[in-house]
Design a protein around this motif. Structure first.
Motif, PDB file in Angstrom:
ATOM      1  N   MET A  21      34.751  54.287  22.967  1.00  0.00           N
ATOM      2  CA  MET A  21      34.573  54.757  24.103  1.00  0.00           C
ATOM      3  C   MET A  21      35.943  54.691  25.031  1.00  0.00           C
ATOM      4  N   VAL A  22      36.318  55.563  26.002  1.00  0.00           N
ATOM      5  CA  VAL A  22      37.258  55.807  26.723  1.00  0.00           C
ATOM      6  C   VAL A  22      37.167  55.726  28.169  1.00  0.00           C
ATOM      7  N   PHE A  23      38.144  54.605  28.919  1.00  0.00           N
ATOM      8  CA  PHE A  23      38.176  54.681  30.461  1.00  0.00           C
ATOM      9  C   PHE A  23      39.747  55.223  30.779  1.00  0.00           C
ATOM     10  N   ILE A  24      39.521  55.948  31.736  1.00  0.00           N
ATOM     11  CA  ILE A  24      40.654  56.642  32.509  1.00  0.00           C
ATOM     12  C   ILE A  24      40.939  56.116  33.766  1.00  0.00           C
ATOM     13  N   GLU A  25      42.004  55.780  34.366  1.00  0.00           N
ATOM     14  CA  GLU A  25      42.361  55.111  35.692  1.00  0.00           C
ATOM     15  C   GLU A  25      42.089  56.635  36.538  1.00  0.00           C
ATOM     16  N   GLU A  26      41.451  56.227  37.528  1.00  0.00           N
ATOM     17  CA  GLU A  26      41.360  57.198  38.591  1.00  0.00           C
ATOM     18  C   GLU A  26      42.600  57.670  39.265  1.00  0.00           C
ATOM     19  N   GLY A  27      42.778  59.049  39.282  1.00  0.00           N
ATOM     20  CA  GLY A  27      43.829  59.595  40.058  1.00  0.00           C
ATOM     21  C   GLY A  27      44.994  59.814  38.714  1.00  0.00           C
ATOM     22  N   ALA A  28      44.733  59.491  37.607  1.00  0.00           N
ATOM     23  CA  ALA A  28      45.720  59.497  36.415  1.00  0.00           C
ATOM     24  C   ALA A  28      45.882  61.027  36.071  1.00  0.00           C
ATOM     25  N   PRO A  29      47.386  61.328  35.983  1.00  0.00           N
ATOM     26  CA  PRO A  29      47.349  62.721  35.815  1.00  0.00           C
ATOM     27  C   PRO A  29      47.035  63.315  34.584  1.00  0.00           C
ATOM     28  N   VAL A  30      46.133  64.428  34.359  1.00  0.00           N
ATOM     29  CA  VAL A  30      45.644  65.134  33.200  1.00  0.00           C
ATOM     30  C   VAL A  30      45.949  66.602  33.339  1.00  0.00           C
TER      31      VAL A  30
ATOM     32  N   GLU B 268      32.192  59.168  34.793  1.00  0.00           N
ATOM     33  CA  GLU B 268      31.413  58.585  35.723  1.00  0.00           C
ATOM     34  C   GLU B 268      32.134  57.078  36.041  1.00  0.00           C
ATOM     35  N   PRO B 269      32.170  56.891  37.422  1.00  0.00           N
ATOM     36  CA  PRO B 269      32.885  55.553  37.818  1.00  0.00           C
ATOM     37  C   PRO B 269      32.218  54.240  36.991  1.00  0.00           C
ATOM     38  N   TYR B 270      33.074  53.704  36.642  1.00  0.00           N
ATOM     39  CA  TYR B 270      33.037  52.210  35.905  1.00  0.00           C
ATOM     40  C   TYR B 270      32.978  51.051  36.789  1.00  0.00           C
ATOM     41  N   SER B 271      34.485  51.063  37.020  1.00  0.00           N
ATOM     42  CA  SER B 271      34.716  49.570  37.931  1.00  0.00           C
ATOM     43  C   SER B 271      36.123  49.776  38.393  1.00  0.00           C
ATOM     44  N   ASN B 272      36.238  49.532  39.706  1.00  0.00           N
ATOM     45  CA  ASN B 272      37.465  49.358  40.333  1.00  0.00           C
ATOM     46  C   ASN B 272      38.614  50.218  39.916  1.00  0.00           C
ATOM     47  N   GLY B 273      38.414  51.673  40.370  1.00  0.00           N
ATOM     48  CA  GLY B 273      39.281  52.465  40.056  1.00  0.00           C
ATOM     49  C   GLY B 273      39.354  53.163  38.754  1.00  0.00           C
ATOM     50  N   TRP B 274      38.603  52.791  37.947  1.00  0.00           N
ATOM     51  CA  TRP B 274      38.485  53.266  36.498  1.00  0.00           C
ATOM     52  C   TRP B 274      37.128  54.120  36.227  1.00  0.00           C
ATOM     53  N   ARG B 275      37.211  55.100  35.316  1.00  0.00           N
ATOM     54  CA  ARG B 275      36.107  56.152  35.117  1.00  0.00           C
ATOM     55  C   ARG B 275      35.812  55.850  33.446  1.00  0.00           C
ATOM     56  N   SER B 276      34.682  56.177  33.153  1.00  0.00           N
ATOM     57  CA  SER B 276      34.331  56.219  31.752  1.00  0.00           C
ATOM     58  C   SER B 276      33.938  57.515  31.380  1.00  0.00           C
ATOM     59  N   VAL B 277      34.787  57.890  30.298  1.00  0.00           N
ATOM     60  CA  VAL B 277      34.633  59.274  29.801  1.00  0.00           C
ATOM     61  C   VAL B 277      33.435  59.491  29.010  1.00  0.00           C
ATOM     62  N   LYS B 278      32.588  60.497  29.362  1.00  0.00           N
ATOM     63  CA  LYS B 278      31.557  60.891  28.490  1.00  0.00           C
ATOM     64  C   LYS B 278      31.831  61.564  27.605  1.00  0.00           C
ATOM     65  N   ASN B 279      30.865  61.566  26.419  1.00  0.00           N
ATOM     66  CA  ASN B 279      30.764  62.691  25.436  1.00  0.00           C
ATOM     67  C   ASN B 279      32.118  62.942  24.584  1.00  0.00           C
ATOM     68  N   LEU B 280      33.031  62.094  24.936  1.00  0.00           N
ATOM     69  CA  LEU B 280      34.035  62.198  24.217  1.00  0.00           C
ATOM     70  C   LEU B 280      34.571  60.704  23.658  1.00  0.00           C
ATOM     71  N   ASN B 281      35.218  60.666  22.322  1.00  0.00           N
ATOM     72  CA  ASN B 281      35.792  59.213  21.926  1.00  0.00           C
ATOM     73  C   ASN B 281      37.264  59.476  22.095  1.00  0.00           C
ATOM     74  N   GLY B 282      37.897  58.448  21.682  1.00  0.00           N
ATOM     75  CA  GLY B 282      39.441  58.677  21.734  1.00  0.00           C
ATOM     76  C   GLY B 282      39.984  59.579  21.034  1.00  0.00           C
ATOM     77  N   TYR B 283      39.843  59.845  19.864  1.00  0.00           N
ATOM     78  CA  TYR B 283      40.084  60.806  18.760  1.00  0.00           C
ATOM     79  C   TYR B 283      39.826  62.356  19.446  1.00  0.00           C
ATOM     80  N   ASP B 284      38.788  62.621  20.068  1.00  0.00           N
ATOM     81  CA  ASP B 284      38.405  63.666  20.569  1.00  0.00           C
ATOM     82  C   ASP B 284      39.220  64.164  21.822  1.00  0.00           C
ATOM     83  N   LEU B 285      39.303  63.116  22.814  1.00  0.00           N
ATOM     84  CA  LEU B 285      40.122  63.301  23.951  1.00  0.00           C
ATOM     85  C   LEU B 285      41.795  63.417  23.579  1.00  0.00           C
ATOM     86  N   ASP B 286      42.239  62.902  22.524  1.00  0.00           N
ATOM     87  CA  ASP B 286      43.610  62.997  22.213  1.00  0.00           C
ATOM     88  C   ASP B 286      43.661  64.596  21.684  1.00  0.00           C
TER      89      ASP B 286
END
Length: 178
Positions: A40-49, A58-76
């Motif tokens: 599971m991957v979390f990305i900081e809100e506002g991070a450049p992509v 979806e929002p997870y905690s204090n400025g972090w979002r959890s990425v749905k349907n992608l693991n680290g390898y797929d996101l990479d």
């Protein structure tokens, strides 16, 4: 909510064996233990992509979002195909005690996210979740890899490098009394 505690030595959620809490919740209840999983991957809100990168989160905690349907390898793979880089940096471990494993996992993930943010990285990938006992007290340890998304193929682009060099120069001058 009903909880079932069972031993599962081959669990993907708890590598290395351990006890797993399987939660059956009412539709109105949020179950976090089922959401946290290896990869599971979390990305900081506002991070450049990259603009071409489209993923659900979806929002997870204090400025972090959890990425749905992608693991680290797929996101990479998606980030690299857009010409950007997802750096795989150091590891971070965070633990939390608690009889409620869902809350303990959430607390441990929040601690790992705080460490990631303090080191100025903008992503985190869960690599292991382990639940154990110490002197009869249950605790959870979350092992994760700090990741960083940026356009440049060099970890620090010019502005960040210049700021860091200025800070080091000022620090070394202060050490020498100058």
């Amino acid at each position: 909510m009903s909880l079932t505690d069972y031993y599962n030595p081959g669990s993907k959620l708890l590598q290395g064996g351990g006890r797993v809490v399987s939660a059956h919740a009412l539709p109105s209840m949020k179950v976090m233990a089922d959401q946290i999983r290896v990869g599971m991957v979390f990305i900081e809100e506002g991070a450049p992509v990259p603009d071409s990168l489209v993923f659900e989160s979806e929002p997870y905690s204090n400025g972090w979002r959890s990425v749905k349907n992608l693991n680290g390898y797929d996101l990479d793979r998606k980030i690299r195909s857009a010409g950007w880089t997802l750096f795989d940096l150091s590891h971070v471990n965070a633990s939390a005690f608690g009889f409620d494993r869902e809350k303990a996992v959430h607390s441990a993930v929040k601690r790992a996210l705080a460490k990631t943010k303090s080191d100025n990285f903008n992503a985190l990938e869960i690599s292991q979740v382990v639940a154990k006992h110490f002197l009869g007290l249950p605790y959870v340890t979350v092992c994760a890899r700090m990741r960083h998304v940026q356009e440049s193929m060099f970890l620090l682009h010019d502005k960040q490098l210049a700021k860091r060099n200025q800070a080091r120069l000022a620090y070394s001058r202060a050490d020498r009394g100058g």
